[in-house]
Design a protein around this motif. Structure first.
Motif, PDB file in Angstrom:
ATOM      1  N   ALA A 233       0.809  -1.228   0.000  1.00  0.00           N
ATOM      2  CA  ALA A 233       0.000   0.000   0.000  1.00  0.00           C
ATOM      3  C   ALA A 233       0.841   1.277   0.000  1.00  0.00           C
ATOM      4  O   ALA A 233       0.371   2.325   0.415  1.00  0.00           O
ATOM      5  CB  ALA A 233      -0.943  -0.013   1.205  1.00  0.00           C
ATOM      6  N   GLY A 234       2.085   1.164  -0.470  1.00  0.00           N
ATOM      7  CA  GLY A 234       2.908   2.364  -0.539  1.00  0.00           C
ATOM      8  C   GLY A 234       3.230   2.920   0.835  1.00  0.00           C
ATOM      9  O   GLY A 234       3.344   2.162   1.798  1.00  0.00           O
ATOM     10  N   VAL A 235       3.327   4.228   0.889  1.00  0.00           N
ATOM     11  CA  VAL A 235       3.738   4.873   2.135  1.00  0.00           C
ATOM     12  C   VAL A 235       2.550   5.546   2.806  1.00  0.00           C
ATOM     13  O   VAL A 235       1.774   6.251   2.175  1.00  0.00           O
ATOM     14  CB  VAL A 235       4.826   5.933   1.854  1.00  0.00           C
ATOM     15  N   LEU A 236       2.402   5.296   4.097  1.00  0.00           N
ATOM     16  CA  LEU A 236       1.362   5.958   4.881  1.00  0.00           C
ATOM     17  C   LEU A 236       2.007   7.026   5.734  1.00  0.00           C
ATOM     18  O   LEU A 236       3.054   6.794   6.334  1.00  0.00           O
ATOM     19  CB  LEU A 236       0.722   4.961   5.847  1.00  0.00           C
ATOM     20  N   ASN A 237       1.401   8.186   5.813  1.00  0.00           N
ATOM     21  CA  ASN A 237       1.893   9.243   6.699  1.00  0.00           C
ATOM     22  C   ASN A 237       0.918   9.429   7.843  1.00  0.00           C
ATOM     23  O   ASN A 237      -0.273   9.620   7.614  1.00  0.00           O
ATOM     24  CB  ASN A 237       1.987  10.572   5.946  1.00  0.00           C
ATOM     25  N   ILE A 238       1.442   9.387   9.050  1.00  0.00           N
ATOM     26  CA  ILE A 238       0.600   9.695  10.209  1.00  0.00           C
ATOM     27  C   ILE A 238       1.249  10.862  10.922  1.00  0.00           C
ATOM     28  O   ILE A 238       2.415  10.792  11.302  1.00  0.00           O
ATOM     29  CB  ILE A 238       0.491   8.498  11.163  1.00  0.00           C
ATOM     30  N   SER A 239       0.498  11.938  11.066  1.00  0.00           N
ATOM     31  CA  SER A 239       1.084  13.133  11.648  1.00  0.00           C
ATOM     32  C   SER A 239       0.189  13.659  12.753  1.00  0.00           C
ATOM     33  O   SER A 239      -1.027  13.484  12.717  1.00  0.00           O
ATOM     34  CB  SER A 239       1.252  14.168  10.539  1.00  0.00           C
ATOM     35  N   GLY A 240       0.759  14.284  13.762  1.00  0.00           N
ATOM     36  CA  GLY A 240      -0.054  14.832  14.825  1.00  0.00           C
ATOM     37  C   GLY A 240       0.773  15.206  16.025  1.00  0.00           C
ATOM     38  O   GLY A 240       1.978  15.393  15.922  1.00  0.00           O
ATOM     39  N   ARG A 241       0.121  15.312  17.161  1.00  0.00           N
ATOM     40  CA  ARG A 241       0.823  15.703  18.371  1.00  0.00           C
ATOM     41  C   ARG A 241       1.479  14.495  19.025  1.00  0.00           C
ATOM     42  O   ARG A 241       0.801  13.550  19.393  1.00  0.00           O
ATOM     43  CB  ARG A 241      -0.146  16.359  19.344  1.00  0.00           C
ATOM     44  N   GLY A 242       2.771  14.576  19.156  1.00  0.00           N
ATOM     45  CA  GLY A 242       3.529  13.424  19.644  1.00  0.00           C
ATOM     46  C   GLY A 242       3.777  13.430  21.134  1.00  0.00           C
ATOM     47  O   GLY A 242       4.430  12.539  21.656  1.00  0.00           O
ATOM     48  N   ALA A 243       3.297  14.447  21.818  1.00  0.00           N
ATOM     49  CA  ALA A 243       3.516  14.507  23.267  1.00  0.00           C
ATOM     50  C   ALA A 243       2.403  15.326  23.898  1.00  0.00           C
ATOM     51  O   ALA A 243       1.524  15.828  23.214  1.00  0.00           O
ATOM     52  CB  ALA A 243       4.868  15.140  23.555  1.00  0.00           C
ATOM     53  N   GLY A 244       2.460  15.435  25.216  1.00  0.00           N
ATOM     54  CA  GLY A 244       1.454  16.214  25.930  1.00  0.00           C
ATOM     55  C   GLY A 244       0.548  15.301  26.734  1.00  0.00           C
ATOM     56  O   GLY A 244       0.315  14.152  26.353  1.00  0.00           O
ATOM     57  N   GLY A 245       0.020  15.806  27.852  1.00  0.00           N
ATOM     58  CA  GLY A 245      -0.803  14.996  28.749  1.00  0.00           C
ATOM     59  C   GLY A 245      -2.055  14.444  28.092  1.00  0.00           C
ATOM     60  O   GLY A 245      -2.178  13.232  27.902  1.00  0.00           O
ATOM     61  N   PRO A 246      -3.005  15.320  27.704  1.00  0.00           N
ATOM     62  CA  PRO A 246      -4.263  14.817  27.137  1.00  0.00           C
ATOM     63  C   PRO A 246      -4.042  14.047  25.832  1.00  0.00           C
ATOM     64  O   PRO A 246      -4.756  13.083  25.540  1.00  0.00           O
ATOM     65  CB  PRO A 246      -5.075  16.095  26.866  1.00  0.00           C
ATOM     66  N   GLU A 247      -3.041  14.482  25.030  1.00  0.00           N
ATOM     67  CA  GLU A 247      -2.742  13.809  23.761  1.00  0.00           C
ATOM     68  C   GLU A 247      -2.321  12.362  24.016  1.00  0.00           C
ATOM     69  O   GLU A 247      -2.835  11.425  23.399  1.00  0.00           O
ATOM     70  CB  GLU A 247      -1.616  14.542  23.012  1.00  0.00           C
ATOM     71  N   THR A 248      -1.353  12.199  24.927  1.00  0.00           N
ATOM     72  CA  THR A 248      -0.858  10.857  25.213  1.00  0.00           C
ATOM     73  C   THR A 248      -1.940  10.028  25.922  1.00  0.00           C
ATOM     74  O   THR A 248      -2.083   8.827  25.675  1.00  0.00           O
ATOM     75  CB  THR A 248       0.433  10.945  26.055  1.00  0.00           C
ATOM     76  N   ALA A 249      -2.729  10.698  26.772  1.00  0.00           N
ATOM     77  CA  ALA A 249      -3.826   9.997  27.435  1.00  0.00           C
ATOM     78  C   ALA A 249      -4.819   9.453  26.400  1.00  0.00           C
ATOM     79  O   ALA A 249      -5.371   8.362  26.574  1.00  0.00           O
ATOM     80  CB  ALA A 249      -4.537  10.936  28.413  1.00  0.00           C
ATOM     81  N   SER A 250      -5.022  10.195  25.301  1.00  0.00           N
ATOM     82  CA  SER A 250      -5.932   9.718  24.247  1.00  0.00           C
ATOM     83  C   SER A 250      -5.484   8.370  23.711  1.00  0.00           C
ATOM     84  O   SER A 250      -6.304   7.489  23.429  1.00  0.00           O
ATOM     85  CB  SER A 250      -5.978  10.701  23.077  1.00  0.00           C
ATOM     86  N   ALA A 251      -4.158   8.210  23.546  1.00  0.00           N
ATOM     87  CA  ALA A 251      -3.635   6.936  23.058  1.00  0.00           C
ATOM     88  C   ALA A 251      -3.828   5.840  24.101  1.00  0.00           C
ATOM     89  O   ALA A 251      -4.116   4.686  23.767  1.00  0.00           O
ATOM     90  CB  ALA A 251      -2.152   7.081  22.707  1.00  0.00           C
ATOM     91  N   VAL A 252      -3.704   6.217  25.381  1.00  0.00           N
ATOM     92  CA  VAL A 252      -3.944   5.244  26.460  1.00  0.00           C
ATOM     93  C   VAL A 252      -5.397   4.759  26.408  1.00  0.00           C
ATOM     94  O   VAL A 252      -5.672   3.553  26.474  1.00  0.00           O
ATOM     95  CB  VAL A 252      -3.629   5.878  27.843  1.00  0.00           C
ATOM     96  N   PHE A 253      -6.334   5.693  26.216  1.00  0.00           N
ATOM     97  CA  PHE A 253      -7.749   5.286  26.152  1.00  0.00           C
ATOM     98  C   PHE A 253      -8.044   4.457  24.909  1.00  0.00           C
ATOM     99  O   PHE A 253      -8.875   3.551  24.942  1.00  0.00           O
ATOM    100  CB  PHE A 253      -8.666   6.515  26.235  1.00  0.00           C
ATOM    101  N   ALA A 254      -7.358   4.777  23.814  1.00  0.00           N
ATOM    102  CA  ALA A 254      -7.542   3.966  22.600  1.00  0.00           C
ATOM    103  C   ALA A 254      -7.116   2.524  22.874  1.00  0.00           C
ATOM    104  O   ALA A 254      -7.797   1.570  22.492  1.00  0.00           O
ATOM    105  CB  ALA A 254      -6.730   4.561  21.445  1.00  0.00           C
ATOM    106  N   ASP A 255      -5.986   2.360  23.570  1.00  0.00           N
ATOM    107  CA  ASP A 255      -5.518   1.016  23.944  1.00  0.00           C
ATOM    108  C   ASP A 255      -6.518   0.311  24.853  1.00  0.00           C
ATOM    109  O   ASP A 255      -6.825  -0.872  24.668  1.00  0.00           O
ATOM    110  CB  ASP A 255      -4.176   1.108  24.678  1.00  0.00           C
ATOM    111  N   ILE A 256      -7.021   1.037  25.844  1.00  0.00           N
ATOM    112  CA  ILE A 256      -7.978   0.422  26.779  1.00  0.00           C
ATOM    113  C   ILE A 256      -9.195  -0.079  25.998  1.00  0.00           C
ATOM    114  O   ILE A 256      -9.700  -1.181  26.236  1.00  0.00           O
ATOM    115  CB  ILE A 256      -8.393   1.420  27.887  1.00  0.00           C
TER     116      ILE A 256
END
Lengths: 317, 182
Positions: free
Chosen positions: A287-310
């Motif tokens: 599928a070629g190259v995928l680009n994922i861009s966004g906020r790589g740090a920060g409390g609520p940002e990183t917490a969002s990834a934690v909730f996605a995992d949960i």
């Protein structure tokens, strides 16, 4: 789900604060000195206020958070290298109780990946760690969806502080020390910026990616070739700019291993994000190259990834 | 780069050529060598004049990159020979890949021209252009940008050679990031 949150820094505090919005209950919150535990749910705002005023979150011992009632351990204590303690022991302890573990702490999966996987195999619990790579960006879940086998390389800008410094140096023609001081004033860089500017943080993320991609061969920070941006003169950025290029701290994971260092890239490409923004490019077989861009740090940002995992954890209906 | 791909049959097609010459160490020789190129309608891209690196015969090796149509290029080589200029090598499309690196460190103190000729020798690449920036004086680190032309597929080899020479001189190399999905 019932969450035990270890670590009351920016990420841990955000997880505790936002948990109810995702339908979860925080049954324990601990920092390195103290804990507050309640099987029916703690009073998060009181605990965080107390953290602000007294430096502790409650009257219980930190260990009590791990032995209390919870479904998921959220490990958000500071990343440590080498033995990756105390994070590693928190992970194995929760797994031995057949609890799930969601990591925001990079140490255990960067430095002791195969041990974490072994402990997971012996447990009914699952370990997820989306938050360890690229903050809010869905990098590891995308890799899992595509299948690690069908991914040939991953590269990107994985440290917002270093990217902020380099993009400011390039745009303003300012020296490293000047921009670093500015970044510290803005709260973008820490008082001791070594972890970010020496490339360690980006390297840990790349090592985690390498571990996920290469199922079988274990990588640690020692296996990464890492170069930072501390000694980069502004003249190097000027010469790059003159030629329609710029310099960014790039992390690469490929068959050649893990490499982090300042690299020359074209000035206007997807990879050339500015400020604290991060980007990851995933090179896939079909599928070629995928680009994922966004906020790589920060409390609520990183917490969002934690909730996605949960949300991805196996759970009984 | 890769000029003329798929257009080889068109005689108006302009190609990139490299000519290696050896010039007698005598004033005016370089100009004498370049005249036939300009007069025959070649477009000069770069000239690398290795003054510090004499051949066993005491001649100065010079490498000229130019653009011309195949017909004009033939005429250029004939004109050079007619003018008694030693043509060591004349080839087309030898260099089809370009690599840009930035070197950082004490470039001037570590003998920049020696560094450049070492890179050129060890890598077999031709240095097409070069820029130095040392705004903070000799004590501070300076930077240099090198643009090199090389044969296709030789990039990694050349970077390896540059890394080695830079390590010897305690310079750091800011390497280009290769294309994804090559």
């Amino acid at each position: 789900m019932k969450l035990a949150v270890l670590g009351a820094g920016a990420v841990g505090a955000s997880v505790a604060e936002l948990a109810s919005q995702y339908g979860h209950t925080v049954t324990a919150l601990a920092d390195s000195q103290s804990a507050v535990v309640d099987p029916d749910g703690i009073d998060v705002s009181t605990a965080l206020e107390r953290k602000q005023t007294e430096g502790t979150v409650g009257d219980a011992e930190p260990d009590e958070a791990l032995s209390g009632t919870y479904d998921v351990l959220v490990e958000a204590t500071p990343t440590t290298l080498g033995e990756a303690e105390p994070g590693f022991s928190h992970v194995t302890e929760a797994l031995s109780q057949d609890k799930h573990v969601v990591l925001a702490n990079k140490g255990p999966v960067a430095e002791r990946y195969s041990e974490v996987r072994k402990a997971e195999e012996a447990s009914d619990g699952t370990v997820l760690f989306e938050a360890t790579v690229g903050g809010a960006m869905p990098v590891l879940s995308t890799i899992a969806d595509f299948d690690a086998d069908k991914i040939t390389a991953v590269r990107g800008v994985l440290n917002g502080t270093a990217n902020f410094i380099l993009s400011r140096m390039a745009a303003e023609g300012l020296g490293y020390e000047h921009v670093l001081a500015e970044a510290q004033d803005l709260g973008v860089a820490e008082t001791d910026p070594s972890f970010d500017v020496d490339g360690t943080d980006a390297a840990l993320k790349c090592v985690i990616l390498a571990n996920v991609l290469s199922e079988g061969t274990e990588f640690t920070l020692e296996d990464a070739v890492v170069e930072g941006i501390r000694d980069l003169p502004s003249s190097a950025l000027d010469l790059a700019t003159e030629d329609g290029k710029t310099i960014r701290l790039i992390g690469e994971v490929s068959d050649d291993g893990v490499r982090v260092g300042p690299r020359l890239i074209e000035e206007n490409t997807a990879l050339t994000v500015t400020g604290t923004r991060n980007i990851v490019q995933i090179e896939t077989t079909h599928a070629g190259v995928l680009n994922i861009s966004g906020r790589g740090a920060g409390g609520p940002e990183t917490a969002s990834a934690v909730f996605a995992d949960i949300g991805r954890l196996p759970h009984e209906e | 780069m890769c000029r003329g791909d798929g257009l080889m049959s068109e005689s108006e097609d302009v190609h990139a050529y490299t000519v290696r010459l050896e010039l007698t160490d005598r004033p005016g020789e370089l100009l004498r060598a370049l005249e036939p190129i300009a007069e025959t309608g070649g477009n000069l891209l770069s000239i690398f004049h290795e003054r510090g690196n004499l051949t066993p015969r005491g001649d100065i090796p010079v490498e000229v990159d130019l653009e011309a149509t195949p017909e004009r290029f033939e005429a250029i080589v004939d004109a050079l020979k007619a003018a008694d200029i030693t043509v060591i090598e004349a080839g087309s499309d030898r260099y089809s890949e370009e690599i840009v690196v930035v070197l950082v460190g004490h470039l001037v103190e570590t003998d920049l021209s020696h560094t450049l000729s070492r890179i050129q020798e060890a890598s077999g690449a031709s240095i097409k252009d070069f820029a130095l920036s040392a705004p903070e004086g000799e004590d501070a680190a300076s930077s240099a940008r090198l643009r090199m032309a090389t044969e296709a597929g030789k990039g990694e080899e050349i970077l390896g050679a540059i890394r080695e020479i830079a390590a010897e001189k305690e310079l750091s190399v800011i390497e280009p990031l290769g294309e994804v999905g090559r």
